[in-house]
Design a protein around this motif. Structure first.
Motif, PDB file in Angstrom:
ATOM      1  N   ALA A  54      -5.936   5.949   7.866  1.00  0.00           N
ATOM      2  CA  ALA A  54      -6.011   4.675   7.134  1.00  0.00           C
ATOM      3  C   ALA A  54      -4.972   4.825   6.023  1.00  0.00           C
ATOM      4  O   ALA A  54      -5.306   5.059   4.862  1.00  0.00           O
ATOM      5  CB  ALA A  54      -7.401   4.430   6.575  1.00  0.00           C
ATOM      6  N   ALA A  55      -3.720   4.742   6.396  1.00  0.00           N
ATOM      7  CA  ALA A  55      -2.638   5.168   5.493  1.00  0.00           C
ATOM      8  C   ALA A  55      -1.422   4.257   5.600  1.00  0.00           C
ATOM      9  O   ALA A  55      -1.330   3.425   6.499  1.00  0.00           O
ATOM     10  CB  ALA A  55      -2.241   6.608   5.836  1.00  0.00           C
ATOM     11  N   GLY A  56      -0.508   4.447   4.655  1.00  0.00           N
ATOM     12  CA  GLY A  56       0.760   3.708   4.706  1.00  0.00           C
ATOM     13  C   GLY A  56       0.582   2.218   4.453  1.00  0.00           C
ATOM     14  O   GLY A  56       1.211   1.394   5.123  1.00  0.00           O
ATOM     15  N   LEU A  57      -0.241   1.868   3.449  1.00  0.00           N
ATOM     16  CA  LEU A  57      -0.525   0.449   3.213  1.00  0.00           C
ATOM     17  C   LEU A  57       0.553  -0.233   2.371  1.00  0.00           C
ATOM     18  O   LEU A  57       0.414  -1.418   2.032  1.00  0.00           O
ATOM     19  CB  LEU A  57      -1.904   0.276   2.554  1.00  0.00           C
ATOM     20  CG  LEU A  57      -3.092   0.914   3.288  1.00  0.00           C
ATOM     21  CD1 LEU A  57      -4.402   0.465   2.663  1.00  0.00           C
ATOM     22  CD2 LEU A  57      -3.087   0.604   4.776  1.00  0.00           C
ATOM     23  N   GLY A  58       1.607   0.504   2.037  1.00  0.00           N
ATOM     24  CA  GLY A  58       2.785  -0.081   1.380  1.00  0.00           C
ATOM     25  C   GLY A  58       2.421  -0.910   0.165  1.00  0.00           C
ATOM     26  O   GLY A  58       1.652  -0.467  -0.704  1.00  0.00           O
ATOM     27  N   GLY A  59       2.946  -2.126   0.105  1.00  0.00           N
ATOM     28  CA  GLY A  59       2.731  -2.987  -1.059  1.00  0.00           C
ATOM     29  C   GLY A  59       1.651  -4.025  -0.858  1.00  0.00           C
ATOM     30  O   GLY A  59       1.558  -4.979  -1.636  1.00  0.00           O
ATOM     31  N   HIS A  60       0.821  -3.865   0.187  1.00  0.00           N
ATOM     32  CA  HIS A  60      -0.173  -4.908   0.485  1.00  0.00           C
ATOM     33  C   HIS A  60      -1.588  -4.352   0.625  1.00  0.00           C
ATOM     34  O   HIS A  60      -2.461  -5.002   1.200  1.00  0.00           O
ATOM     35  CB  HIS A  60       0.219  -5.641   1.778  1.00  0.00           C
ATOM     36  CG  HIS A  60       1.584  -6.256   1.735  1.00  0.00           C
ATOM     37  ND1 HIS A  60       1.891  -7.323   0.926  1.00  0.00           N
ATOM     38  CD2 HIS A  60       2.742  -5.924   2.371  1.00  0.00           C
ATOM     39  CE1 HIS A  60       3.163  -7.644   1.079  1.00  0.00           C
ATOM     40  NE2 HIS A  60       3.711  -6.803   1.941  1.00  0.00           N
ATOM     41  N   GLY A  61      -1.815  -3.143   0.115  1.00  0.00           N
ATOM     42  CA  GLY A  61      -3.087  -2.463   0.366  1.00  0.00           C
ATOM     43  C   GLY A  61      -4.300  -3.122  -0.272  1.00  0.00           C
ATOM     44  O   GLY A  61      -5.396  -3.071   0.290  1.00  0.00           O
ATOM     45  N   ILE A  62      -4.129  -3.740  -1.442  1.00  0.00           N
ATOM     46  CA  ILE A  62      -5.287  -4.373  -2.079  1.00  0.00           C
ATOM     47  C   ILE A  62      -5.564  -5.697  -1.360  1.00  0.00           C
ATOM     48  O   ILE A  62      -6.712  -5.981  -0.982  1.00  0.00           O
ATOM     49  CB  ILE A  62      -5.038  -4.608  -3.586  1.00  0.00           C
ATOM     50  CG1 ILE A  62      -4.529  -3.338  -4.268  1.00  0.00           C
ATOM     51  CG2 ILE A  62      -6.319  -5.125  -4.249  1.00  0.00           C
ATOM     52  CD1 ILE A  62      -5.450  -2.147  -4.231  1.00  0.00           C
ATOM     53  N   THR A  63      -4.520  -6.457  -1.146  1.00  0.00           N
ATOM     54  CA  THR A  63      -4.674  -7.735  -0.442  1.00  0.00           C
ATOM     55  C   THR A  63      -5.402  -7.547   0.886  1.00  0.00           C
ATOM     56  O   THR A  63      -6.286  -8.324   1.238  1.00  0.00           O
ATOM     57  CB  THR A  63      -3.275  -8.353  -0.173  1.00  0.00           C
ATOM     58  OG1 THR A  63      -2.694  -8.688  -1.426  1.00  0.00           O
ATOM     59  CG2 THR A  63      -3.363  -9.582   0.703  1.00  0.00           C
ATOM     60  N   CYS A  64      -5.033  -6.518   1.637  1.00  0.00           N
ATOM     61  CA  CYS A  64      -5.512  -6.380   3.025  1.00  0.00           C
ATOM     62  C   CYS A  64      -6.740  -5.478   3.168  1.00  0.00           C
ATOM     63  O   CYS A  64      -7.203  -5.254   4.301  1.00  0.00           O
ATOM     64  CB  CYS A  64      -4.383  -5.814   3.892  1.00  0.00           C
ATOM     65  SG  CYS A  64      -2.960  -6.905   4.004  1.00  0.00           S
ATOM     66  N   ALA A  65      -7.280  -4.956   2.064  1.00  0.00           N
ATOM     67  CA  ALA A  65      -8.276  -3.875   2.160  1.00  0.00           C
ATOM     68  C   ALA A  65      -9.505  -4.177   3.018  1.00  0.00           C
ATOM     69  O   ALA A  65      -9.880  -3.345   3.867  1.00  0.00           O
ATOM     70  CB  ALA A  65      -8.703  -3.432   0.768  1.00  0.00           C
ATOM     71  N   PRO A  66     -10.172  -5.326   2.862  1.00  0.00           N
ATOM     72  CA  PRO A  66     -11.385  -5.510   3.681  1.00  0.00           C
ATOM     73  C   PRO A  66     -11.077  -5.460   5.183  1.00  0.00           C
ATOM     74  O   PRO A  66     -11.817  -4.818   5.950  1.00  0.00           O
ATOM     75  CB  PRO A  66     -11.891  -6.905   3.276  1.00  0.00           C
ATOM     76  CG  PRO A  66     -11.257  -7.189   1.963  1.00  0.00           C
ATOM     77  CD  PRO A  66      -9.955  -6.449   1.938  1.00  0.00           C
ATOM     78  N   ALA A  67      -9.984  -6.099   5.590  1.00  0.00           N
ATOM     79  CA  ALA A  67      -9.633  -6.108   7.019  1.00  0.00           C
ATOM     80  C   ALA A  67      -9.168  -4.726   7.475  1.00  0.00           C
ATOM     81  O   ALA A  67      -9.455  -4.306   8.606  1.00  0.00           O
ATOM     82  CB  ALA A  67      -8.558  -7.158   7.284  1.00  0.00           C
ATOM     83  N   VAL A  68      -8.466  -4.006   6.613  1.00  0.00           N
ATOM     84  CA  VAL A  68      -8.042  -2.636   6.949  1.00  0.00           C
ATOM     85  C   VAL A  68      -9.265  -1.754   7.152  1.00  0.00           C
ATOM     86  O   VAL A  68      -9.360  -0.988   8.114  1.00  0.00           O
ATOM     87  CB  VAL A  68      -7.125  -2.071   5.841  1.00  0.00           C
ATOM     88  CG1 VAL A  68      -7.013  -0.554   5.930  1.00  0.00           C
ATOM     89  CG2 VAL A  68      -5.744  -2.701   5.920  1.00  0.00           C
ATOM     90  N   GLY A  69     -10.231  -1.843   6.239  1.00  0.00           N
ATOM     91  CA  GLY A  69     -11.448  -1.028   6.357  1.00  0.00           C
ATOM     92  C   GLY A  69     -12.181  -1.329   7.649  1.00  0.00           C
ATOM     93  O   GLY A  69     -12.583  -0.407   8.381  1.00  0.00           O
ATOM     94  N   ARG A  70     -12.319  -2.622   7.944  1.00  0.00           N
ATOM     95  CA  ARG A  70     -13.049  -2.985   9.171  1.00  0.00           C
ATOM     96  C   ARG A  70     -12.290  -2.546  10.417  1.00  0.00           C
ATOM     97  O   ARG A  70     -12.899  -2.103  11.398  1.00  0.00           O
ATOM     98  CB  ARG A  70     -13.299  -4.497   9.202  1.00  0.00           C
ATOM     99  CG  ARG A  70     -14.474  -4.891   8.301  1.00  0.00           C
ATOM    100  CD  ARG A  70     -14.718  -6.366   8.312  1.00  0.00           C
ATOM    101  NE  ARG A  70     -15.964  -6.701   7.618  1.00  0.00           N
ATOM    102  CZ  ARG A  70     -16.227  -7.883   7.081  1.00  0.00           C
ATOM    103  NH1 ARG A  70     -15.324  -8.852   7.142  1.00  0.00           N
ATOM    104  NH2 ARG A  70     -17.386  -8.111   6.496  1.00  0.00           N
ATOM    105  N   LEU A  71     -10.963  -2.642  10.393  1.00  0.00           N
ATOM    106  CA  LEU A  71     -10.172  -2.206  11.554  1.00  0.00           C
ATOM    107  C   LEU A  71     -10.298  -0.690  11.742  1.00  0.00           C
ATOM    108  O   LEU A  71     -10.528  -0.198  12.865  1.00  0.00           O
ATOM    109  CB  LEU A  71      -8.707  -2.608  11.355  1.00  0.00           C
ATOM    110  CG  LEU A  71      -7.740  -2.186  12.457  1.00  0.00           C
ATOM    111  CD1 LEU A  71      -8.105  -2.837  13.796  1.00  0.00           C
ATOM    112  CD2 LEU A  71      -6.304  -2.541  12.077  1.00  0.00           C
ATOM    113  N   ALA A  72     -10.168   0.057  10.636  1.00  0.00           N
ATOM    114  CA  ALA A  72     -10.276   1.522  10.719  1.00  0.00           C
ATOM    115  C   ALA A  72     -11.654   1.920  11.248  1.00  0.00           C
ATOM    116  O   ALA A  72     -11.773   2.820  12.103  1.00  0.00           O
ATOM    117  CB  ALA A  72     -10.023   2.144   9.348  1.00  0.00           C
ATOM    118  N   ALA A  73     -12.699   1.239  10.772  1.00  0.00           N
ATOM    119  CA  ALA A  73     -14.063   1.569  11.216  1.00  0.00           C
ATOM    120  C   ALA A  73     -14.252   1.222  12.696  1.00  0.00           C
ATOM    121  O   ALA A  73     -14.810   2.015  13.465  1.00  0.00           O
ATOM    122  CB  ALA A  73     -15.080   0.797  10.370  1.00  0.00           C
TER     123      ALA A  73
END
Ligand SMILES: Cc1cc2nc3c(=O)[nH]c(=O)nc-3n(C[C@H](O)[C@H](O)[C@H](O)COP(=O)(O)OP(=O)(O)OC[C@H]3O[C@@H](n4cnc5c(N)ncnc54)[C@H](O)[C@@H]3O)c2cc1C
Length: 369
Positions: free
Chosen positions: A334-353
């Motif tokens: 769950a890495a390399g979120l560049g400059g959009h990690g806060i904006t995308c966090a809920p969807a990133v977390g759900r995708l990683a899970a």
């Protein structure tokens, strides 16, 4: 020896969102490890907190739009306060080819005249530019978001340990066994012990790739890039509820109201080792000031009240690096979120899970998004 279902390395927004999403999906035998004394002290605590969904990558834009909907209407008990201050966001670009190139990914905004941008920020220089307004976007409450993830994860049974440095992965051939850790205090580092786990998620932010380096993983090369932010002195011409302005193109620059002044970025992006990612470079601060004077000629007091730097970390491929490792069974990213990690966090977390839980029944393919 005790064995966890999942160990997550990193207590920034990526690790916190993954812990929350795993708990949401019913996986609560999770241990999150963070080397600092508290969560979110690196990129997650040093960013501009802007919610911007217009991103020139369709997959990331989809994650951003999904997350923006979450922030507008979070689940019950997530946070007592609003997660996004919807002051609006103007995305601008020089008229001509620059602006033309934006068209495919700004079409969910409303095109407006430059005069409308200036009406909110009268000190802004005149530009021959095109502008798009995103009424529902603005400034995120990063603290509330991070602690919302952690609070719900802990309430469901996830354990969090701070001052715990993961020093290595524990591996047997192509199978992850867990991680090796040391407890750290300001003066001491304990002997290393091993913590066992079925799956390990690497959410190391600017340190992405460090732990995987000595093992045969499918990790791409990651690069941390330093960016400076500056807050200007209080100026009564600045309306505290004025929208964010983000100018794209070769003279990239963004600003938004903050603490009576403006939070400004000249969008610098020098590649640095993680150890240097938060060190201020005085030359870059002069460059920020020079850009601010040019862009905001009508402001009387552009003195810097406060400045800091942080890391935006990118994988060598375009997009984020999320999901199972192709070579090391049980290892996830769950890495390399560049400059959009806060904006995308809920969807990133759900995708990683989702990818982690899916791969437990079906050995994983690597996912680059
Ligand atoms: C100046 C700047 C402006 C930005 N502006 C925005 C913005 O406006 N909007 C937006 O959406 N995004 C923005 N970002 C990007 C955003 O901040 C990042 O994408 C996001 O914070 C990355 O989160 P992370 O959890 O991956 O990394 P981090 O927050 O850095 O978390 C990683 C954590 O892992 C821990 N860790 C690493 N290695 C180990 C180890 N071996 N053992 C234990 N712990 C370990 C670290 O201590 C750290 O706490 C900005 C970034 C910067 C720098």
């Amino acid at each position: 020896m005790e064995k966890r279902q999942v160990i997550i390395v990193g207590g920034g927004i990526a690790g916190a969102a993954t812990a929350w999403a795993l708990a949401e999906a019913g996986m609560t035998d999770v241990l999150l490890l963070e080397k600092a004394e508290q969560p979110g002290v690196h990129a997650t605590g040093r960013n501009a907190a802007i919610l911007r969904t217009a991103i020139p990558n369709a997959t990331l834009q989809a994650l951003a739009l999904e997350s923006a909907a979450f922030y507008r209407s979070p689940p019950a008990g997530f946070s007592p306060q609003a997660l996004v201050d919807r002051v609006g966001l103007f995305l601008t670009a020089p008229a001509g080819e620059e602006a033309q190139n934006l068209l495919p990914w700004v079409n969910h905004g409303e095109e407006v005249d430059w005069q409308e941008v200036q009406a909110h920020h009268p000190y802004l220089q005149h530009q021959t530019a095109r502008a798009w307004h995103f009424a529902d976007e603005g400034v995120l409450d990063v603290h509330a978001i991070l602690h919302g993830f952690l609070h719900l994860a802990q309430a469901a049974g996830v354990e969090i340990r701070y001052r715990t440095l993961v020093t290595d992965l524990a591996v047997d051939g192509t199978q992850i066994l867990g991680v090796k850790v040391a407890e750290i205090t300001p003066l001491t580092t304990s002997a290393t012990t091993t913590l066992l786990a079925e799956s390990v998620v690497l959410a190391e932010g600017g340190w992405a790739g460090r732990l995987a380096r000595q093992h045969r993983t499918s990790a791409p090369a990651f690069q941390a890039r330093r960016r400076h932010l500056m807050v200007s002195a209080v100026d009564h011409a600045i309306h505290p509820g004025a929208p964010v302005v983000w100018n794209l193109g070769p003279d990239e620059f963004y600003f938004r109201p903050e603490s009576g002044g403006l939070l400004l970025s000249a969008c610098d992006h020098v590649a640095v080792p993680a150890e240097e990612g938060e060190i201020l470079d005085r030359d870059v601060l002069s460059y920020v000031a020079e850009k601010a004077l040019r862009w905001l000629p009508g402001l009387e007091n552009l003195a810097a009240a406060h400045a800091w730097a942080g890391m935006r970390t990118f994988p060598e491929h375009e997009g984020f690096h999320i999901g199972p490792d192709a070579n090391l069974n049980g290892l996830h990213w769950a890495a390399g979120l560049g400059g959009h990690g806060i904006t995308c966090a809920p969807a990133v977390g759900r995708l990683a899970a989702r990818l982690l839980l899916g791969s437990r029944s079906n050995r994983g393919q690597s996912v680059e998004i």
